[in-house]
Enzyme design. Structure first.
Site, mmCIF file in Angstrom:
data_model
loop_
_atom_site.group_PDB
_atom_site.id
_atom_site.type_symbol
_atom_site.label_atom_id
_atom_site.label_comp_id
_atom_site.label_asym_id
_atom_site.label_seq_id
_atom_site.Cartn_x
_atom_site.Cartn_y
_atom_site.Cartn_z
ATOM 1 N N GLN A 5 0.113 -6.735 -7.090
ATOM 2 C CA GLN A 5 1.036 -6.262 -6.057
ATOM 3 C C GLN A 5 2.476 -6.538 -6.487
ATOM 4 O O GLN A 5 3.413 -6.064 -5.846
ATOM 5 C CB GLN A 5 0.764 -6.954 -4.719
ATOM 6 C CG GLN A 5 -0.646 -6.725 -4.189
ATOM 7 C CD GLN A 5 -0.916 -7.603 -2.981
ATOM 8 O OE1 GLN A 5 -0.689 -7.196 -1.820
ATOM 9 N NE2 GLN A 5 -1.392 -8.801 -3.235
ATOM 10 N N ASP A 37 7.166 -7.548 -10.826
ATOM 11 C CA ASP A 37 7.742 -8.187 -12.012
ATOM 12 C C ASP A 37 6.888 -7.855 -13.233
ATOM 13 O O ASP A 37 5.818 -7.256 -13.119
ATOM 14 C CB ASP A 37 7.859 -9.716 -11.790
ATOM 15 C CG ASP A 37 6.505 -10.412 -11.632
ATOM 16 O OD1 ASP A 37 6.299 -11.096 -10.609
ATOM 17 O OD2 ASP A 37 5.650 -10.268 -12.535
ATOM 18 N N HIS A 45 2.084 -1.590 -6.518
ATOM 19 C CA HIS A 45 3.324 -1.444 -5.737
ATOM 20 C C HIS A 45 4.507 -1.064 -6.618
ATOM 21 O O HIS A 45 5.660 -1.183 -6.193
ATOM 22 C CB HIS A 45 3.625 -2.744 -4.978
ATOM 23 C CG HIS A 45 2.645 -3.017 -3.881
ATOM 24 N ND1 HIS A 45 2.547 -4.250 -3.267
ATOM 25 C CD2 HIS A 45 1.709 -2.230 -3.304
ATOM 26 C CE1 HIS A 45 1.595 -4.194 -2.334
ATOM 27 N NE2 HIS A 45 1.055 -2.986 -2.350
ATOM 28 N N THR A 89 -1.901 -14.384 -3.052
ATOM 29 C CA THR A 89 -1.502 -13.365 -2.084
ATOM 30 C C THR A 89 -1.917 -13.800 -0.683
ATOM 31 O O THR A 89 -2.955 -14.412 -0.491
ATOM 32 C CB THR A 89 -2.107 -11.984 -2.426
ATOM 33 O OG1 THR A 89 -1.684 -11.020 -1.439
ATOM 34 C CG2 THR A 89 -3.622 -12.017 -2.484
ATOM 35 N N ASN A 130 -5.445 -19.778 -4.095
ATOM 36 C CA ASN A 130 -4.183 -19.650 -3.362
ATOM 37 C C ASN A 130 -3.681 -21.015 -2.948
ATOM 38 O O ASN A 130 -4.461 -21.946 -2.778
ATOM 39 C CB ASN A 130 -4.393 -18.748 -2.126
ATOM 40 C CG ASN A 130 -3.143 -18.003 -1.745
ATOM 41 O OD1 ASN A 130 -2.559 -17.276 -2.554
ATOM 42 N ND2 ASN A 130 -2.700 -18.193 -0.503
#
Ligand code: APR
Length: 242
Positions: free
Chosen positions: A98, A101, A116, A184, A209
Site C-alpha cells: 500500500q 515509497d 496505491h 498495516t 504489526n
C-alpha cells in the site's frame, strides 16, 4: 511463532503498509503524529481535494517525494529480510504494498506491486503518459508526451479511485499458501479484505504489526512487535535458519 508447515515451492503473498517503513523514518498515517494528523486526507488524497487546490496537493507529494532522496531514509531490516526471502525461496514471493515509497525495491525486492501507486511516478491526466520522476511536479509542467500544460499529477491512487493490479492481486491470493500482512492498520479497503480472500482459499494468514490491526481476528495468528524484529525472525524460520 506460527507453526508454518510450508513447502519451499509454496506461493507467499505479503501485504505491507506504512508500518514497515516506520523504522526507516517515514511516518505512518493513523498513528499518533501520523500524516493524517498533520494534513486532512480529504484535501490531499482525493480527486475532489485536487480539483479544489491542486497546488496544495502537488506541494504535499513533492515534499514526500523529496523525503525519499534523504540519505537518512533507507530500507530497514524488515524490507531487507523480505528481499532475502524472495531471493532464497523456491516458490513465488509477491509483495503487494500500500506504500508509495520505494524502500522494497531499494532493499532488492523485485516482485512488488504498488496498489496505491508510487511517489516516484507521474501521470498525465490528458494522455495517460506514466513515467518515473525524481524531482517536483508543478502546475506549469508540460507533458513530454502530449504537450499539455498542468496535467501532470502524482501517480498515487486517491480515495475513491481504483487501486492498481486488483486482478493480479486476487489471482495471487487464490493461489498462495501463506498470506502475510505487515505494518498495516487494516482500515482501508480493498487491502483490508485481502486476509478474508486468502483465508477463503486455504492460505495460512499471519499478521505482523506493532499492535493488533482492526482485522487481527481474521488471521490464524497475529504477532505484535516492531517489523524490524518480527520480519527477520519469521524469514529466518521460513528459511530454516531460526
Ligand atoms: N512495525 C510494525 N508495525 C508498525 C510499526 C512498526 N515499527 N509502526 C507502526 N506500525 C503499525 C501501526 O500499529 C498501524 O497498525 O503500522 C500500521 C500503520 O497503519 P496506517 O497508518 O493506517 O497505515 P496503512 O495501514 O498503511 O494505511 C493504509 O491508508 O491513507 C491510506 O493510502 C494510504 O496506503 C495507505 C492506507
Amino acid at each position: 511463532m506460527a507453526d508454518l508447515s510450508l513447502r519451499r515451492d509454496d506461493a507467499i503473498v505479503i501485504l505491507t503498509g506504512a508500518g514497515i517503513s516506520r523504522e526507516s523514518g517515514l511516518h505512518t498515517f493513523r498513528d499518533v503524529g501520523g500524516v493524517w494528523s498533520q494534513v486532512k486526507l480529504e484535501d490531499v488524497a482525493t480527486p475532489e481535494g485536487y480539483a479544489r487546490d491542486p497546488q496544495q496537493v502537488q506541494d504535499f507529494y513533492n515534499a514526500r517525494r523529496a523525503q525519499l532522496a534523504d540519505p537518512t531514509i533507507n530500507p530497514n531490516a524488515a524490507h531487507l529480510a523480505l528481499a532475502a526471502l524472495e531471493a532464497a525461496w523456491a516458490g513465488p514471493v509477491f509483495i503487494v504494498t500500500q506504500n508509495v515509497d520505494d524502500l522494497h525495491e531499494r532493499a532488492g525486492s523485485r516482485a512488488v506491486l504498488h496498489m496505491h501507486g508510487e511517489l516516484r511516478r507521474v501521470r498525465c491526466t490528458a494522455c495517460g503518459d506514466n513515467r518515473e520522476i525524481d524531482g517536483t511536479i508543478t502546475l506549469a509542467d508540460v507533458c513530454p508526451n502530449c504537450g499539455s500544460i498542468g496535467t501532470r499529477r502524482p501517480d498515487v491512487v486517491w480515495f475513491g479511485e481504483m487501486p492498481y493490479g486488483m486482478d493480479r492481486i486476487y489471482g495471487a491470493l487464490a493461489e498462495c499458501a501463506l498470506f502475510l500482512s505487515i505494518g498495516t492498520s487494516g482500515t482501508v479497503y480493498p487491502a483490508a479484505g485481502f486476509v478474508a480472500e486468502a483465508r477463503s482459499h486455504g492460505a495460512f494468514c499471519l499478521e505482523l504489526n506493532l499492535e493488533p490491526s482492526q482485522g487481527a481476528t481474521m488471521f490464524h495468528q497475529a504477532l505484535t512487535g516492531p517489523a524490524t524484529e518480527l520480519v527477520p525472525n519469521l524469514v529466518a524460520k521460513l528459511l530454516g535458519r531460526g
